[in-house]
Design an enzyme around this catalytic site. Structure first.
Site, PDB file in Angstrom:
ATOM      1  CB  CYS A  54      -0.879   0.040   1.423  1.00 20.87           C
ATOM      2  SG  CYS A  54      -1.915  -1.700   1.317  1.00 20.87           S
ATOM      3  CG  ASP A  86      -6.552  -1.870   7.935  1.00 17.54           C
ATOM      4  OD1 ASP A  86      -5.342  -1.419   8.305  1.00 17.54           O
ATOM      5  OD2 ASP A  86      -7.630  -1.574   8.024  1.00 17.54           O
ATOM      6  CB  CYS A 127      -2.295   1.395   4.144  1.00 12.61           C
ATOM      7  SG  CYS A 127      -2.982  -0.052   4.892  1.00 12.61           S
ATOM      8  CG  ASP A 128      -7.678   0.532   4.616  1.00 12.50           C
ATOM      9  OD1 ASP A 128      -7.317   0.759   3.624  1.00 12.50           O
ATOM     10  OD2 ASP A 128      -8.530  -0.441   5.032  1.00 12.50           O
ATOM     11  CE  LYS A 129      -8.454   1.486   9.820  1.00 16.01           C
ATOM     12  NZ  LYS A 129      -8.299   0.900   8.706  1.00 16.01           N
ATOM     13  CB  CYS A 199      -7.068  -2.818  -0.987  1.00 13.34           C
ATOM     14  SG  CYS A 199      -6.130  -3.652   0.296  1.00 13.34           S
ATOM     15  CD  GLU A 449     -10.794  -2.906   8.438  1.00  9.56           C
ATOM     16  OE1 GLU A 449     -10.258  -3.631   7.660  1.00  9.56           O
ATOM     17  OE2 GLU A 449     -11.015  -1.801   8.203  1.00  9.56           O
ATOM     18  CB  SER A 475     -12.499  -5.013   5.294  1.00 11.02           C
ATOM     19  OG  SER A 475     -12.067  -4.440   4.238  1.00 11.02           O
TER      20      SER A 475
END
Length: 559
Positions: A54, A86, A127-129, A199, A449, A475
């Protein structure tokens, strides 16, 4: 304002004058010349880490951003913080670190920005966070700056079709059900992630990245360019130039991140069937920006927003398909055509979102981003439910499936691992409602998640007949009837802690309700009799977070 704003409004105190000779000496030791320190100092922060795709391209992208800053007359300085994958940590203790990392990244950027008296900030996110963390840091610091997304991963190819990491998670369930061989699963895992990038569909990373463009804090059109796309280098250089322009104009993040701008971000997520995590992160960003935002606002916004992005996981297309179709400018144009977006919201470029939408270029014949008249659903994909089981709310995503009501017996699990084992042992039956508790902000801690569980349920062929609810999270790749963020959580006495095996639960999306069919007096008796679980961590960052974190309906921020 442009002429009056001092572009060295902070760094002068760090490096100017005879008394700052020691500071300048340190800078000289790592390659900065005398002239470099007479220019605005710009932090280029990122979360590069050698453990996942990511953020893997971020150090290279940072060099392009720094090149743009130098061309525009600034002195860039690279700053590195952490990130947690994640996808890699999913289903393990490590997943608890993910949401906690959002606060740590925000804190790290704040510390470096103040510690080195930077004049402006570029936060590269992936990445997500890391994405909400970048926005939260800018809002907290209120220094001229922008957020730049390092980009999505390209889809892999497996058996003649595009695949993403979602297919691998669901492949685990299919493998457990005997529908996918050992060799098939191994080939799928080898193919799904072909290189760097976050992702590859409208999961949390791409949901948040596109949302920040609609919020105006990221340059419009920058997020959908893939991580390994040759155009990303140019995006980086232009971002470096842009932050210098933002600094010259003296524009601060809180001038951009208004209530209308944050509503635009939510509209973006709702219109593309994006991740439920937008609820948690938008609440957190709003809190840092001093903007009043309530969990009930999400129903109001989503109910008024057509679902026009046919994006995975609920739809057909991956993130790079959206880019080829016309990207975020086209999405904004489609929403503005029917009055579903605040078009006068100003962005970091100095132009409104409506002005950027006017420049949208639509690929001929594309059907990724649809006109509102052809919307997949008349309302958006995000729904907040309340009721006896979630007095302060929970979040559900309805994009991609039509089941709006489910009544079934509770199958209760005190942690994710136990639920996962039950799924793999074929102990979950059609009609069940899987309840996973003690996974909230405090109880987890960190709101893991549940993608491993939800994907396994789908992979076993139960996605249309089983529901799941949790005080943890889902997720962005989750699909099916899944309610997360149940608040208050079990660890603080929420009614989810009172559910017993076999209790009947009703999920009614049309009524916006999540109810436990147990007498309220009996629920209170159970809560009073329930012995709280001992803290899972006595010291360290997890223990600290559990003591400071708010509930999910307030964004799970630390206070």
């Amino acid at each position: 304002m442009a002429d009056a704003f001092d572009m060295r409004h902070r760094s002068r105190t760090l490096v100017d004058g005879p008394d700052r000779a020691a500071a300048r000496s340190y800078f000289h030791s790592v390659g900065y010349e005398v002239e470099d320190l007479k220019k605005p100092l710009v932090m280029v922060a990122h979360e590069w880490i050698g453990t996942m795709p990511c953020n893997f391209s971020q150090r290279a992208l940072a060099q392009r951003v720094m090149e743009g800053i130098r061309q525009a007359g600034g002195t860039p300085m690279e700053v590195n913080t952490v990130s947690i994958s994640d996808g890699i940590s999913m289903g393990t203790e490590g997943m608890k670190a993910s949401l906690i990392s959002r606060e740590l990244i925000t804190d790290s950027i704040e510390l470096c920005a103040i510690g080195y008296s930077f004049d402006a900030v570029v936060v590269i996110v992936g990445c997500d966070k890391t994405i909400p963390a970048g926005a939260m840091a800018l809002a907290r610091l209120n220094l001229p700056g922008i957020v730049l997304y390092s980009g999505s991963i390209a889809p892999g190819r497996f058996e003649g079709r595009d695949v993403t990491i979602q297919d691998v998670f669901e492949g685990v369930g299919a493998h457990a059900a005997g529908k996918l061989s050992d060799e098939g699963l191994a080939a799928l895992e080898q193919a799904a992630c072909p290189g760097a990038g976050a992702c590859g569909a409208q999961y949390t990373a791409n949901t948040m990245a596109t949302a920040l463009e609609f919020m105006g804090i990221s340059p419009m059109g920058s997020a959908t360019v893939g991580a390994t796309d040759g155009r990303k280098d140019d995006v980086g250089v232009e971002a470096g130039k842009l932050v210098m322009d933002v600094l010259k104009r003296g524009v601060r993040p809180r001038e951009i991140m208004t209530k209308e701008a944050i509503e635009n971000a939510i509209i973006c997520a709702a219109s593309t069937g994006g991740s439920t995590n937008i609820v948690l992160h938008a609440l957190a960003i709003a809190a840092e920006a001093g903007v009043e935002l309530d969990i009930d606002d999400f129903n109001r916004i989503s109910d008024a927003t057509p679902l026009i992005g046919d994006m995975r996981p609920g739809g057909r297309y991956a993130a790079l398909d959206m880019d080829r179709a016309g990207g975020t400018p086209l999405l904004a144009k489609r929403l503005l055509e029917v009055g579903k977006l605040h078009g006068d919201v100003m962005t970091v470029t100095g132009r409104t979102i409506a002005e950027h939408a006017e420049e949208a270029v639509e690929a001929p014949g594309q059907d990724v981003i649809l006109p509102a008249a052809q919307a997949l659903k008349p309302t958006g994909g995000l729904v907040v439910l309340k009721g006896s089981l979630a007095p302060n709310g929970c979040v559900i995503k309805v994009a991609g499936h039509e089941r709006l009501y489910h009544r079934g017996p509770a199958r209760v699990f005190e942690r994710e691992e136990d639920a996962m084992q039950a799924v793999l042992n074929h102990e979950i039956r059609e009609g069940d409602i899987v309840v996973i508790r003690n996974e909230g902000p405090v109880g987890g801690p960190g709101m893991r998640e549940m993608l491993l569980v939800t994907a396994a349920i789908v992979g076993e062929g139960l996605g249309e007949s089983v529901a799941l609810l949790t005080d943890g999270r889902f997720s962005g790749a989750t699909r099916g009837l899944m309610a997360g963020h149940v608040a208050p959580e079990a660890a603080v006495g929420g009614p989810i802690g009172a559910v017993e095996e076999g209790d009947m639960i009703v999920i009614d999306i049309e009524k916006r309700e999540l109810n436990l069919e147990v007498d309220p007096a009996e629920v209170q008796r159970r809560i009073a009799a329930r012995k709280p679980l001992p803290p899972r961590y006595e010291t360290g960052v997890f223990a600290k977070y559990a003591k400071l974190v708010t509930q999910a309906d307030r964004g799970a921020i630390t206070r």
